[in-house]
Scaffold this motif. Structure first.
Motif, PDB file in Angstrom:
ATOM      1  N   PHE A  97     -16.281 -23.257  12.900  1.00 58.01           N
ATOM      2  CA  PHE A  97     -16.301 -21.527  13.350  1.00 58.01           C
ATOM      3  C   PHE A  97     -17.852 -22.967  14.852  1.00 58.01           C
ATOM      4  CE2 PHE A  97     -14.556 -21.353   9.469  1.00 58.01           C
ATOM      5  CZ  PHE A  97     -13.375 -20.165   9.936  1.00 58.01           C
ATOM      6  N   SER A  98     -18.454 -23.949  14.686  1.00 57.76           N
ATOM      7  CA  SER A  98     -19.327 -24.673  15.231  1.00 57.76           C
ATOM      8  C   SER A  98     -18.983 -23.494  16.901  1.00 57.76           C
ATOM      9  CB  SER A  98     -19.908 -25.295  15.411  1.00 57.76           C
ATOM     10  OG  SER A  98     -18.326 -26.197  16.564  1.00 57.76           O
ATOM     11  N   TYR A  99     -18.051 -22.643  17.610  1.00 57.40           N
ATOM     12  CA  TYR A  99     -18.656 -22.281  18.632  1.00 57.40           C
ATOM     13  C   TYR A  99     -19.093 -20.641  18.129  1.00 57.40           C
ATOM     14  CZ  TYR A  99     -15.116 -18.884  16.213  1.00 57.40           C
ATOM     15  OH  TYR A  99     -14.641 -17.893  15.684  1.00 57.40           O
ATOM     16  N   LEU A 100     -19.426 -20.158  17.136  1.00 57.06           N
ATOM     17  CA  LEU A 100     -20.258 -19.183  16.663  1.00 57.06           C
ATOM     18  C   LEU A 100     -21.926 -19.489  17.302  1.00 57.06           C
ATOM     19  CD1 LEU A 100     -18.826 -17.600  13.825  1.00 57.06           C
ATOM     20  CD2 LEU A 100     -18.340 -16.897  16.129  1.00 57.06           C
ATOM     21  N   TRP A 101     -22.234 -20.494  17.169  1.00 56.12           N
ATOM     22  CA  TRP A 101     -23.581 -21.454  17.623  1.00 56.12           C
ATOM     23  C   TRP A 101     -23.818 -22.216  18.367  1.00 56.12           C
ATOM     24  CZ3 TRP A 101     -21.417 -21.711  12.534  1.00 56.12           C
ATOM     25  CH2 TRP A 101     -21.104 -22.929  12.713  1.00 56.12           C
ATOM     26  N   ASP A 102     -23.285 -22.715  18.621  1.00 56.87           N
ATOM     27  CA  ASP A 102     -23.339 -23.804  19.867  1.00 56.87           C
ATOM     28  C   ASP A 102     -22.834 -23.440  21.416  1.00 56.87           C
ATOM     29  OD1 ASP A 102     -20.784 -23.731  20.564  1.00 56.87           O
ATOM     30  OD2 ASP A 102     -20.272 -25.643  19.438  1.00 56.87           O
ATOM     31  N   GLY A 103     -22.824 -22.033  21.820  1.00 59.33           N
ATOM     32  CA  GLY A 103     -23.112 -22.013  22.696  1.00 59.33           C
ATOM     33  C   GLY A 103     -22.139 -22.060  23.570  1.00 59.33           C
ATOM     34  N   SER A 104     -20.773 -22.771  22.981  1.00 60.64           N
ATOM     35  CA  SER A 104     -19.341 -23.210  23.780  1.00 60.64           C
ATOM     36  C   SER A 104     -18.630 -21.740  24.122  1.00 60.64           C
ATOM     37  CB  SER A 104     -19.000 -24.191  22.967  1.00 60.64           C
ATOM     38  OG  SER A 104     -17.806 -23.831  21.921  1.00 60.64           O
ATOM     39  N   GLU A 105     -18.357 -20.746  23.364  1.00 65.13           N
ATOM     40  CA  GLU A 105     -18.101 -19.193  23.153  1.00 65.13           C
ATOM     41  C   GLU A 105     -18.748 -18.502  24.055  1.00 65.13           C
ATOM     42  OE1 GLU A 105     -15.379 -16.795  21.746  1.00 65.13           O
ATOM     43  OE2 GLU A 105     -14.443 -18.362  21.179  1.00 65.13           O
ATOM     44  N   PRO A 106     -19.705 -17.914  24.995  1.00 65.60           N
ATOM     45  CA  PRO A 106     -20.803 -17.293  24.719  1.00 65.60           C
ATOM     46  C   PRO A 106     -20.535 -15.375  24.855  1.00 65.60           C
ATOM     47  CG  PRO A 106     -19.908 -17.848  26.837  1.00 65.60           C
ATOM     48  CD  PRO A 106     -18.740 -18.513  26.523  1.00 65.60           C
ATOM     49  N   GLY A 107     -21.173 -14.731  24.354  1.00 68.50           N
ATOM     50  CA  GLY A 107     -21.208 -13.988  23.714  1.00 68.50           C
ATOM     51  C   GLY A 107     -21.374 -13.569  22.327  1.00 68.50           C
ATOM     52  N   TRP A 108     -21.302 -14.226  21.063  1.00 72.86           N
ATOM     53  CA  TRP A 108     -21.710 -14.318  20.089  1.00 72.86           C
ATOM     54  C   TRP A 108     -23.265 -14.159  19.696  1.00 72.86           C
ATOM     55  CZ3 TRP A 108     -18.410 -13.086  16.692  1.00 72.86           C
ATOM     56  CH2 TRP A 108     -17.037 -14.064  16.864  1.00 72.86           C
ATOM     57  N   VAL A 109     -23.934 -13.154  18.916  1.00 79.08           N
ATOM     58  CA  VAL A 109     -24.985 -13.210  18.792  1.00 79.08           C
ATOM     59  C   VAL A 109     -24.871 -13.457  17.199  1.00 79.08           C
ATOM     60  CG1 VAL A 109     -25.836 -12.828  20.324  1.00 79.08           C
ATOM     61  CG2 VAL A 109     -25.299 -10.882  19.190  1.00 79.08           C
ATOM     62  N   VAL A 110     -25.953 -12.851  16.685  1.00 80.18           N
ATOM     63  CA  VAL A 110     -26.853 -12.545  14.713  1.00 80.18           C
ATOM     64  C   VAL A 110     -27.401 -12.008  15.178  1.00 80.18           C
ATOM     65  CG1 VAL A 110     -27.793 -13.671  12.985  1.00 80.18           C
ATOM     66  CG2 VAL A 110     -26.705 -15.090  14.478  1.00 80.18           C
ATOM     67  N   VAL A 111     -26.997 -10.951  14.230  1.00 80.64           N
ATOM     68  CA  VAL A 111     -27.644  -9.250  14.354  1.00 80.64           C
ATOM     69  C   VAL A 111     -27.943  -9.258  12.568  1.00 80.64           C
ATOM     70  CG1 VAL A 111     -26.889  -6.733  13.270  1.00 80.64           C
ATOM     71  CG2 VAL A 111     -25.933  -7.928  15.285  1.00 80.64           C
ATOM     72  N   HIS A 112     -29.434  -9.013  12.433  1.00 80.12           N
ATOM     73  CA  HIS A 112     -30.196  -9.325  11.083  1.00 80.12           C
ATOM     74  C   HIS A 112     -30.288  -7.818  10.743  1.00 80.12           C
ATOM     75  CE1 HIS A 112     -33.702  -8.454   9.262  1.00 80.12           C
ATOM     76  NE2 HIS A 112     -34.410  -9.335   8.282  1.00 80.12           N
ATOM     77  N   HIS A 113     -29.933  -6.954   9.437  1.00 75.35           N
ATOM     78  CA  HIS A 113     -29.425  -6.211   8.863  1.00 75.35           C
ATOM     79  C   HIS A 113     -30.025  -6.192   7.822  1.00 75.35           C
ATOM     80  CE1 HIS A 113     -25.583  -5.575  10.704  1.00 75.35           C
ATOM     81  NE2 HIS A 113     -25.709  -6.729  10.529  1.00 75.35           N
ATOM     82  N   SER A 114     -31.394  -5.078   7.324  1.00 68.39           N
ATOM     83  CA  SER A 114     -32.222  -5.531   6.173  1.00 68.39           C
ATOM     84  C   SER A 114     -32.500  -3.211   5.783  1.00 68.39           C
ATOM     85  CB  SER A 114     -33.392  -5.544   6.164  1.00 68.39           C
ATOM     86  OG  SER A 114     -34.302  -4.184   7.573  1.00 68.39           O
ATOM     87  N   GLU A 115     -32.113  -3.189   4.949  1.00 66.72           N
ATOM     88  CA  GLU A 115     -32.062  -2.204   3.556  1.00 66.72           C
ATOM     89  C   GLU A 115     -32.621  -2.289   2.574  1.00 66.72           C
ATOM     90  OE1 GLU A 115     -28.132   0.640   2.444  1.00 66.72           O
ATOM     91  OE2 GLU A 115     -28.238  -1.532   1.484  1.00 66.72           O
ATOM     92  N   ASP A 116     -33.649  -1.026   2.728  1.00 68.70           N
ATOM     93  CA  ASP A 116     -34.601  -0.435   1.117  1.00 68.70           C
ATOM     94  C   ASP A 116     -33.379  -0.289   0.149  1.00 68.70           C
ATOM     95  OD1 ASP A 116     -36.439  -1.296   2.222  1.00 68.70           O
ATOM     96  OD2 ASP A 116     -37.450   0.858   3.067  1.00 68.70           O
ATOM     97  N   ARG A 117     -33.056  -0.928  -1.101  1.00 69.69           N
ATOM     98  CA  ARG A 117     -32.710  -1.187  -2.338  1.00 69.69           C
ATOM     99  C   ARG A 117     -33.784  -0.767  -3.421  1.00 69.69           C
ATOM    100  NH1 ARG A 117     -27.247   0.164  -1.199  1.00 69.69           N
ATOM    101  NH2 ARG A 117     -27.010  -0.927  -3.298  1.00 69.69           N
ATOM    102  N   GLU A 118     -32.932  -0.308  -4.470  1.00 73.40           N
ATOM    103  CA  GLU A 118     -33.654  -0.100  -6.004  1.00 73.40           C
ATOM    104  C   GLU A 118     -32.575  -0.073  -7.140  1.00 73.40           C
ATOM    105  OE1 GLU A 118     -37.065   2.978  -7.392  1.00 73.40           O
ATOM    106  OE2 GLU A 118     -36.759   3.340  -5.644  1.00 73.40           O
ATOM    107  N   VAL A 119     -33.260  -0.885  -8.061  1.00 74.54           N
ATOM    108  CA  VAL A 119     -32.527  -1.098  -9.426  1.00 74.54           C
ATOM    109  C   VAL A 119     -33.273   0.477  -9.987  1.00 74.54           C
ATOM    110  CG1 VAL A 119     -32.145  -2.156 -11.207  1.00 74.54           C
ATOM    111  CG2 VAL A 119     -31.374  -3.373  -8.783  1.00 74.54           C
ATOM    112  N   LEU A 120     -32.560   0.544 -10.965  1.00 71.29           N
ATOM    113  CA  LEU A 120     -33.202   1.900 -12.052  1.00 71.29           C
ATOM    114  C   LEU A 120     -32.405   2.059 -13.151  1.00 71.29           C
ATOM    115  CD1 LEU A 120     -32.387   5.299  -9.455  1.00 71.29           C
ATOM    116  CD2 LEU A 120     -34.709   3.857  -9.917  1.00 71.29           C
ATOM    117  N   GLN A 121     -33.073   1.964 -14.245  1.00 70.39           N
ATOM    118  CA  GLN A 121     -32.755   2.365 -15.381  1.00 70.39           C
ATOM    119  C   GLN A 121     -33.847   3.329 -16.091  1.00 70.39           C
ATOM    120  OE1 GLN A 121     -33.578  -1.827 -16.648  1.00 70.39           O
ATOM    121  NE2 GLN A 121     -35.708  -1.291 -17.135  1.00 70.39           N
TER     122      GLN A 121
END
Length: 113
Positions: free
Chosen positions: A7-31
């Motif tokens: 899967f190195s083509y995802l980060w080594d540039g040999s197949e252009p167009g692949w990017v990493v998308v950062h996701h963040s979500e505020d979560r809470e554990v309730l009791q």
């Protein structure tokens, strides 16, 4: 099992167009927190009204499950859903404790596809 190198083509540039998308979500554990002796009958009734799984069980089974417990975990929620549930619980006389955190994940996507 496939090797990560396949899967190195995802980060080594040999197949252009692949990017990493950062996701963040505020979560809470309730009791729900009870006194040292366990929940009162009114707390059990209130808890059954907000937890569908407990509402489906027989009252005697729920009482046996909660007897002597000082807390009952509601689950983990997205922060806005946690606020709604927390407000609902408090309106029914339940004491709710929460622990919030930021859930971070990453996705690989092809922006050219």
């Amino acid at each position: 099992m496939e090797s990560i190198e396949e899967f190195s083509y995802l980060w080594d540039g040999s197949e252009p167009g692949w990017v990493v998308v950062h996701h963040s979500e505020d979560r809470e554990v309730l009791q729900v927190v009870f006194a040292d002796g366990g929940p009162s009958v009114s707390e059990v009734k209130a808890l059954r009204s907000v937890v569908p799984d407990l509402a489906e069980r027989a009252a005697a089974e729920v009482l046996a499950l909660l007897r002597g417990k000082t807390e009952f975990g509601l689950d983990e929620f997205e922060s806005s859903s946690a606020k709604v549930l927390c407000k609902q619980c408090k309106a029914l006389g339940l004491r709710v404790a929460g622990r919030g955190y930021e859930a971070i994940s990453f996705s690989l996507i092809n922006v050219k596809a």
